[in-house]
Motif scaffolding. Structure first.
Motif, PDB file in Angstrom:
ATOM      1  N   CYS A 193      -8.917   4.919   4.945  1.00  0.00           N
ATOM      2  CA  CYS A 193     -10.333   5.172   5.059  1.00  0.00           C
ATOM      3  C   CYS A 193     -10.481   6.718   5.537  1.00  0.00           C
ATOM      4  O   CYS A 193     -10.090   7.037   6.542  1.00  0.00           O
ATOM      5  CB  CYS A 193     -10.813   4.450   6.122  1.00  0.00           C
ATOM      6  SG  CYS A 193     -12.658   4.599   6.364  1.00  0.00           S
ATOM      7  N   ARG A 234      -4.842  -4.655  -5.173  1.00  0.00           N
ATOM      8  CA  ARG A 234      -3.972  -3.798  -6.013  1.00  0.00           C
ATOM      9  C   ARG A 234      -3.665  -4.645  -7.219  1.00  0.00           C
ATOM     10  O   ARG A 234      -3.786  -5.872  -7.141  1.00  0.00           O
ATOM     11  CB  ARG A 234      -2.885  -3.503  -5.157  1.00  0.00           C
ATOM     12  CG  ARG A 234      -3.384  -2.415  -3.999  1.00  0.00           C
ATOM     13  CD  ARG A 234      -3.941  -1.323  -4.494  1.00  0.00           C
ATOM     14  NE  ARG A 234      -4.139  -0.332  -3.310  1.00  0.00           N
ATOM     15  CZ  ARG A 234      -5.174  -0.322  -2.582  1.00  0.00           C
ATOM     16  NH1 ARG A 234      -6.065  -1.047  -2.756  1.00  0.00           N
ATOM     17  NH2 ARG A 234      -5.248   0.446  -1.481  1.00  0.00           N
ATOM     18  N   GLU A 260       0.784  -1.221   0.008  1.00  0.00           N
ATOM     19  CA  GLU A 260       0.134  -0.150  -0.175  1.00  0.00           C
ATOM     20  C   GLU A 260       0.956   1.367  -0.005  1.00  0.00           C
ATOM     21  O   GLU A 260       0.409   2.265  -0.280  1.00  0.00           O
ATOM     22  CB  GLU A 260      -0.894  -0.054   1.200  1.00  0.00           C
ATOM     23  CG  GLU A 260      -2.177  -1.126   1.024  1.00  0.00           C
ATOM     24  CD  GLU A 260      -3.330  -0.532   1.447  1.00  0.00           C
ATOM     25  OE1 GLU A 260      -3.874   0.567   1.099  1.00  0.00           O
ATOM     26  OE2 GLU A 260      -3.990  -1.392   2.294  1.00  0.00           O
ATOM     27  N   ARG A 272     -10.083  13.383  -3.149  1.00  0.00           N
ATOM     28  CA  ARG A 272      -9.995  12.784  -2.001  1.00  0.00           C
ATOM     29  C   ARG A 272     -10.273  14.206  -1.084  1.00  0.00           C
ATOM     30  O   ARG A 272     -10.947  14.199  -0.161  1.00  0.00           O
ATOM     31  CB  ARG A 272      -8.839  11.893  -1.431  1.00  0.00           C
ATOM     32  CG  ARG A 272      -9.107  11.731   0.116  1.00  0.00           C
ATOM     33  CD  ARG A 272      -7.907  10.666   0.544  1.00  0.00           C
ATOM     34  NE  ARG A 272      -7.663  10.605   1.850  1.00  0.00           N
ATOM     35  CZ  ARG A 272      -7.877   9.513   2.581  1.00  0.00           C
ATOM     36  NH1 ARG A 272      -8.180   8.623   1.680  1.00  0.00           N
ATOM     37  NH2 ARG A 272      -7.746   9.609   3.834  1.00  0.00           N
ATOM     38  N   HIS A 285      -4.752   5.685   0.404  1.00  0.00           N
ATOM     39  CA  HIS A 285      -6.113   5.352   0.292  1.00  0.00           C
ATOM     40  C   HIS A 285      -6.789   5.121   1.823  1.00  0.00           C
ATOM     41  O   HIS A 285      -7.872   4.621   1.884  1.00  0.00           O
ATOM     42  CB  HIS A 285      -6.275   4.061  -0.487  1.00  0.00           C
ATOM     43  CG  HIS A 285      -6.241   4.461  -1.997  1.00  0.00           C
ATOM     44  ND1 HIS A 285      -7.274   5.056  -2.703  1.00  0.00           N
ATOM     45  CD2 HIS A 285      -5.465   4.125  -2.917  1.00  0.00           C
ATOM     46  CE1 HIS A 285      -6.914   5.227  -3.797  1.00  0.00           C
ATOM     47  NE2 HIS A 285      -5.607   4.974  -4.112  1.00  0.00           N
ATOM     48  N   HIS A 305      -6.512  10.682  -7.790  1.00  0.00           N
ATOM     49  CA  HIS A 305      -7.086  10.364  -6.421  1.00  0.00           C
ATOM     50  C   HIS A 305      -6.937  11.619  -5.398  1.00  0.00           C
ATOM     51  O   HIS A 305      -8.083  11.885  -4.533  1.00  0.00           O
ATOM     52  CB  HIS A 305      -6.382   9.209  -5.841  1.00  0.00           C
ATOM     53  CG  HIS A 305      -6.649   8.856  -4.497  1.00  0.00           C
ATOM     54  ND1 HIS A 305      -5.714   9.367  -3.370  1.00  0.00           N
ATOM     55  CD2 HIS A 305      -7.669   8.592  -3.735  1.00  0.00           C
ATOM     56  CE1 HIS A 305      -6.033   9.125  -2.118  1.00  0.00           C
ATOM     57  NE2 HIS A 305      -7.132   8.374  -2.409  1.00  0.00           N
TER      58      HIS A 305
END
Ligand code: HEM
Length: 436
Positions: A385, A326, A89, A132, A383, A128
């Motif tokens: 949460c 992913r 990640e 976001r 990413h 992204h």
């Protein structure tokens, strides 16, 4: 963008995705997904029967990555250790989330058709980042403070309405009711329609139903219905004065004005689906966990100052989203394994949160655990949460309000788990309320 229907259409909340799937498989047993590889943990029966723990423990003991060459979802890698998931990640360029590469669940792209509205959970940088940023202000500590009173009041009302000395379903009466209420408050969503949020979320989050070809059109129909509803709501709200809720904030934010309507819709749906099953299943997990470990329930009753840590521990223990996915954007070597461009990496949070190299005695719920916060149930990296603070707030309020009322909740009837490899939780949890 499709045209707006002139009148409000009728929206249904039944049959649920689960009912349709069960009925279909009864009539067409040949459509039941076939899993033959011993490490194929995409099989949903292990979550339904709660027998997944030793399979993942064995994999973890053997290494962080395990290739599954064949499954109903195609070939994929199981990523099972806490460290390996964080590593992947932390490299979002190399391990992509975007729809173009395959998206964020174990489903293959063609299987997820109909769900492919652009949403920032399935985007890479830089897109992204910008999207976001437009919703993140709704989840600041200041906003959480603003929502605290309203969530607390709603939670209290639901708890006060519970029957005493009578068996009832905690999932429907409490978990679903509080979660849809929380989201309706966040969004300024029409209160009387709030159960639609649950219905849509169930259809969107059920990966198993999407593998059954005959049911894809049924699923698309429901998801289109959801899109149509939001389109109408968006049109209506964009003509109103700005308010403090998230829909209004999104409509009137300068960054969102740049967004195509499909993207706006996709992100709205992401927030609703993202906040729904997750918070709901943690609320059920808390009750089930306390019942399984009564020493921990007693600790909670005697030491309410443990509540903030209990929230973290219950999220770790339940892990309401079993995985994210992913896709490798290039050939690479990872923990001694050769990963090929296009390989699907399934990050099993469920396993990372039971990783014995991080959590001592990981299969025990322990609300005094000093590193409970190291769980990966909210993911990691860019990413992670965005709604984590809201979820934590709702769960803390639930425990505080239960404590205030000296409520003890026992499992007193049927327990039925969700039969899926993505959403990890309870369909039914029959309980009885007493006092401590
Ligand atoms: C992302 C879990 C509650 C909205 C995620 C991810 C996970 C997750 C695992 C993906 C992280 C990653 O890929 O690294 C949870 C859990 C919750 C919860 C366990 C409750 C206990 C909520 C709530 C909302 C929400 C209440 C909003 C109302 C989102 C959104 C994303 C997300 C918008 C995408 C973030 C991004 O891609 O940047 N959540 N979630 N979630 N969640 Fe949650």
């Amino acid at each position: 963008m499709a045209t707006i229907a002139p009148e409000k259409p009728v929206f249904h909340t039944s049959p649920t995705a689960y009912e349709v799937l069960v009925r279909h498989l009864e009539q067409h047993p040949e459509d039941t997904p076939k899993h033959t590889h011993p490490n194929d943990v995409s099989r949903s029966d292990i979550y339904f029967n709660d027998t997944w723990q030793p399979i993942f423990a064995k994999m973890r003991a053997e290494g962080p990555l395990h290739y599954v060459p064949e499954s109903p979802y195609g070939p994929y890698w199981n990523v099972v250790s806490n460290k390996a998931i964080q590593h992947i990640e932390a490299l979002p360029e190399l391990f992509s989330s975007s729809w173009e590469h395959g998206g964020i669940t174990i489903l293959e792209r063609e299987e997820s058709e109909g769900l492919e509205l652009p949403m920032f959970i399935a985007m890479d940088r830089p897109k992204h980042t910008g999207q976001r940023r437009t919703v993140a202000p709704a989840f600041t500590p200041k906003e959480m403070k603003r929502m605290d009173d309203e969530i607390r009041q709603r939670t209290g009302e639901v708890l006060d309405s519970l029957p005493r000395g009578e068996v009832f379903d905690w999932v429907d009466t409490v978990s679903i009711e509080l979660t849809t209420g929380m989201l309706a408050i966040l969004f300024g969503f029409p209160w009387e329609d709030r159960r639609l949020l649950t219905y849509w979320s169930d259809w969107a989050g059920d990966t198993e139903i999407a593998t059954v070809k005959d049911l894809t059109s049924e699923r698309e129909k429901v998801l289109h219905e959801m899109g149509a509803y939001f389109q109408q709501l968006w049109m209506k709200r964009s003509q109103e004065e700005p308010g403090p809720d998230l829909i209004s904030m999104m409509i009137h934010s300068p960054a969102m004005n740049q967004m195509e309507p499909r993207e706006f819709m996709g992100n709205l749906i992401l927030l609703i689906v993202g906040g729904n099953d997750t918070t709901r299943n943690t609320m059920s997990g808390i009750i089930h966990g306390f019942d399984k470990f009564p020493d921990q329930r007693k600790l909670f009753e005697e030491q309410p100052d443990l509540i903030p840590n209990a929230v973290q521990e219950c999220i770790r223990y339940q892990t309401p989203l079993a995985h994210m996915r992913r896709t490798a954007s290039e050939d690479t070597e990872l923990f001694g394994e050769q990963i090929k461009k296009g390989d699907k990496m399934v990050l099993w949070y469920l396993s990372a949160n039971r990783d014995e190299t991080v959590f001592e005695n990981p299969d025990k719920l322990d609300i005094t655990r000093d590193n409970a916060r190291r769980h990966l149930a909210f993911g990691y990296g860019i990413h992670r949460c965005v709604g984590a603070r809201l979820a934590e707030l709702q769960l803390r309020i639930l425990l505080e309000e239960m404590h205030k009322r000296r409520m003890r909740v026992h499992v007193a009837g049927d327990v039925e788990r969700v039969k899926a490899n993505f959403v990890h939780g309870f369909r039914k949890l029959e309980v009885e309320v007493t006092e401590f």
